[in-house]
Design a protein around this motif. Structure first.
Motif, PDB file in Angstrom:
ATOM      1  N   TYR A 274       0.830  -1.202   0.000  1.00  0.00           N
ATOM      2  CA  TYR A 274       0.000   0.000   0.000  1.00  0.00           C
ATOM      3  C   TYR A 274       0.868   1.258   0.000  1.00  0.00           C
ATOM      4  CZ  TYR A 274      -4.020  -2.956   1.398  1.00  0.00           C
ATOM      5  OH  TYR A 274      -5.017  -3.888   1.451  1.00  0.00           O
ATOM      6  N   ALA A 275       1.943   1.244   0.801  1.00  0.00           N
ATOM      7  CA  ALA A 275       2.826   2.405   0.882  1.00  0.00           C
ATOM      8  C   ALA A 275       3.529   2.647  -0.454  1.00  0.00           C
ATOM      9  CB  ALA A 275       3.853   2.208   1.989  1.00  0.00           C
ATOM     10  N   SER A 276       3.895   1.558  -1.130  1.00  0.00           N
ATOM     11  CA  SER A 276       4.554   1.669  -2.428  1.00  0.00           C
ATOM     12  C   SER A 276       3.677   2.419  -3.428  1.00  0.00           C
ATOM     13  CB  SER A 276       4.894   0.277  -2.963  1.00  0.00           C
ATOM     14  OG  SER A 276       5.398   0.318  -4.269  1.00  0.00           O
ATOM     15  N   GLN A 277       2.373   2.205  -3.356  1.00  0.00           N
ATOM     16  CA  GLN A 277       1.459   2.948  -4.220  1.00  0.00           C
ATOM     17  C   GLN A 277       1.593   4.450  -4.030  1.00  0.00           C
ATOM     18  OE1 GLN A 277      -2.426   0.681  -3.286  1.00  0.00           O
ATOM     19  NE2 GLN A 277      -2.794   1.729  -5.221  1.00  0.00           N
ATOM     20  N   LEU A 278       1.857   4.857  -2.798  1.00  0.00           N
ATOM     21  CA  LEU A 278       1.939   6.271  -2.454  1.00  0.00           C
ATOM     22  C   LEU A 278       3.361   6.802  -2.573  1.00  0.00           C
ATOM     23  CD1 LEU A 278      -0.514   6.251   0.596  1.00  0.00           C
ATOM     24  CD2 LEU A 278      -0.868   7.409  -1.603  1.00  0.00           C
ATOM     25  N   GLY A 279       4.267   5.986  -3.119  1.00  0.00           N
ATOM     26  CA  GLY A 279       5.633   6.433  -3.336  1.00  0.00           C
ATOM     27  C   GLY A 279       6.457   6.536  -2.080  1.00  0.00           C
ATOM     28  N   THR A 280       6.078   5.781  -1.053  1.00  0.00           N
ATOM     29  CA  THR A 280       6.827   5.826   0.192  1.00  0.00           C
ATOM     30  C   THR A 280       7.130   4.404   0.649  1.00  0.00           C
ATOM     31  OG1 THR A 280       6.922   6.846   2.403  1.00  0.00           O
ATOM     32  CG2 THR A 280       4.813   5.882   1.727  1.00  0.00           C
ATOM     33  N   SER A 281       7.809   4.298   1.784  1.00  0.00           N
ATOM     34  CA  SER A 281       8.175   2.994   2.353  1.00  0.00           C
ATOM     35  C   SER A 281       8.623   3.227   3.785  1.00  0.00           C
ATOM     36  CB  SER A 281       9.301   2.344   1.535  1.00  0.00           C
ATOM     37  OG  SER A 281      10.426   3.192   1.478  1.00  0.00           O
TER      38      SER A 281
ATOM     39  N   ALA B 128       4.431  -2.373  -5.215  1.00  0.00           N
ATOM     40  CA  ALA B 128       5.221  -3.606  -5.213  1.00  0.00           C
ATOM     41  C   ALA B 128       4.996  -4.376  -3.916  1.00  0.00           C
ATOM     42  CB  ALA B 128       6.693  -3.283  -5.370  1.00  0.00           C
ATOM     43  N   MET B 129       4.881  -5.691  -4.028  1.00  0.00           N
ATOM     44  CA  MET B 129       4.736  -6.555  -2.858  1.00  0.00           C
ATOM     45  C   MET B 129       5.657  -7.756  -3.026  1.00  0.00           C
ATOM     46  SD  MET B 129       1.305  -8.175  -1.147  1.00  0.00           S
ATOM     47  CE  MET B 129       1.408  -9.210   0.333  1.00  0.00           C
ATOM     48  N   GLY B 130       6.846  -7.651  -2.456  1.00  0.00           N
ATOM     49  CA  GLY B 130       7.815  -8.731  -2.563  1.00  0.00           C
ATOM     50  C   GLY B 130       8.651  -8.609  -3.825  1.00  0.00           C
ATOM     51  N   GLY B 131       9.506  -9.584  -4.023  1.00  0.00           N
ATOM     52  CA  GLY B 131      10.358  -9.600  -5.194  1.00  0.00           C
ATOM     53  C   GLY B 131      11.718 -10.201  -4.882  1.00  0.00           C
ATOM     54  N   SER B 132      12.408 -10.648  -5.922  1.00  0.00           N
ATOM     55  CA  SER B 132      13.722 -11.262  -5.776  1.00  0.00           C
ATOM     56  C   SER B 132      14.652 -10.764  -6.869  1.00  0.00           C
ATOM     57  CB  SER B 132      13.627 -12.793  -5.844  1.00  0.00           C
ATOM     58  OG  SER B 132      12.790 -13.297  -4.826  1.00  0.00           O
TER      59      SER B 132
END
Length: 453
Positions: free
Chosen positions: A219-226, A317-321
């Protein structure tokens, strides 16, 4: 943190894999930071006309190992003087000690993006070898593995967040999913569905602290934050996190959420009986209707996530490798050629995501991070019968293109679950307000993780 499950194994087992990752990083020893950023830290591609040597590549056992393994013959045909030794390894258990001791270090390793920063001191900066491709790689993936200006991972996948929904259940009560464009619209649709089906709790609320934190960061990634900025400074105390936490708190307080761990027996039961019809999650939720939801398979569809405000990004984004190249590997430069073939050569990425012996309709639980490979008009995997024949490739690539750029994932991310992940669950229990989650988590992470580095 993406997961590509075995076609014959229940996806529920995957939650245990996430826990192992969390324990592995939380148990790390001294803080590990990147190199000095000098040219000597940057990997260079081989210059020989016919590069020669042996490389050892570590991957996790399972379907992805088999997919990568099947591409080796094509790679060795292109580079006949390079031999690939492909090993299935418990990476979370072995990598840390291997890098510290410098004994039998592999040339390339498949690694969760969240772990890259913690190992950066032992890894090659791949900025120079990625240079020909970098403008065509999803910015979020580059940012996720950038530490002190160096890039320490060759991006593998992109895991866009999507809103999965039970189209048949919604249509039965007259709800048009296409009208859901914002999270306010999602709340309204959930209330309308609940009024038509009393006792239902339409929206998934994640009960696992680790996965709950991972979804929060989507959800935070959608808003350009983390959770942290590019300097590793906490930024939970922000309007963006207040908005997200308030939304989740509202879903819980208004009785609109099914509280369950991802694809646990309770979760599956509520999906099958029509009580839970909205699932905001990474693309890899598509495994559920394909293998775990026989009664509603074919009823589910996917769409981009709602936006937090009209006109906002419709995915995060949710996860990734990524693939990393240890400095102590004997032939890391040759391993780079393997990953270059796998990710940036059409023959390589088509073999990974396209129709193959492991995935007869293609690998559909992620999309490539490389935009020429993620061309919406040239699908690598086929429409999914369990999603009613929907072209998930088109949906996912559209969503993936909207993911804002981000920042490096801090080395303490998994350790933060003891604070942010747990406090999020306490909020959903009714014990904390959104403001208290921010305050408590910030204090705990700063004191126990950041200040002790």
């Amino acid at each position: 943190m993406n997961r590509h499950p075995s076609r014959t194994a229940l996806r529920v087992v995957v939650t245990g894999s996430f826990a192992v990752v969390a324990l592995a990083l939380t148990g790390c020893g001294p803080d590990i930071t990147a190199g000095d950023g000098s040219a000597s830290d940057r990997l260079q591609a081989p210059t020989a006309e016919q590069p020669a040597g042996e490389i050892t590549i570590w991957d996790r056992s399972g379907d992805l190992y088999e997919v990568f393994d099947a591409v080796i013959d094509d790679f060795e045909a292109k580079y006949p003087e390079i031999t690939v030794n492909h090993e299935a390894v418990d990476i979370n258990a072995k990598l840390q000690n291997t890098l510290i001791t410098g004994t039998d270090v592999p040339d390339g390793v498949f690694l969760d993006d969240a772990l890259v920063g913690g190992y950066a001191e032992h890894l090659w900066d791949v900025t120079d070898v990625l240079e020909p491709y970098i403008d065509d790689i999803a910015p979020q993936k580059i940012d996720a593995t950038t530490v002190d200006g160096g890039i320490y991972g060759v991006p593998f996948d992109l895991n866009p967040g999507l809103l999965y929904y039970n189209a048949a259940a919604l249509e039965a009560v007259g709800i048009d999913a296409a009208t859901i464009e914002t999270y306010d619209d999602l709340l309204a649709a959930a209330k309308e569905y609940q009024a038509a089906k009393p006792g239902s709790k339409p929206i998934h609320l994640e009960q696992s602290p680790f996965l709950g934190q991972l979804q929060l960061e989507m959800y935070a990634s959608q808003l350009g934050t983390s959770i942290a900025d590019s300097d590793g400074e906490l930024r939970l105390d922000s309007d963006e996190y207040e908005q997200i936490l308030t939304f989740l708190d509202t879903v819980q307080k208004e009785g609109l959420g099914t509280r369950a761990e991802y694809l646990s027996p309770t979760d599956i039961a509520e999906l099958e009986n029509g009580n839970q019809v909205f699932y905001p999650w990474a693309i890899w939720f598509d495994f559920a209707p394909q293998q775990l939801l026989p009664e509603t398979s074919g009823d589910w569809r996917a769409m981009p996530l709602p936006a937090w405000a009209e006109g906002g990004a419709r995915s995060g984004a949710m996860g990734g490798s990524s693939f990393v190249l240890p400095k102590d590997g004997e032939n890391a430069d040759l391993a780079w050629l393997f990953y270059e073939f796998l990710m940036y050569d059409e023959a390589g990425y088509s073999a990974v995501w396209g129709v193959n012996d492991i995935y007869p309709t293609g690998l559909n639980t992620s999309i490539p991070a490389y935009s020429p490979a993620a061309d919406p008009s040239r699908p690598l995997f086929e429409p999914i019968e369990a999603l009613g024949g929907q072209d998930l490739w088109a949906v996912a690539t559209e969503a993936g293109a909207q993911i804002p750029s981000g920042t490096a994932i801090p080395s303490w991310w998994n350790g933060a679950v003891d604070y942010l992940g747990n406090d999020l669950q306490r909020m959903l229990d009714g014990d904390l307000t959104p403001a208290e989650v921010v305050s408590s988590s910030t204090d705990g992470i700063q004191t126990n993780l950041i200040d002790r580095q």
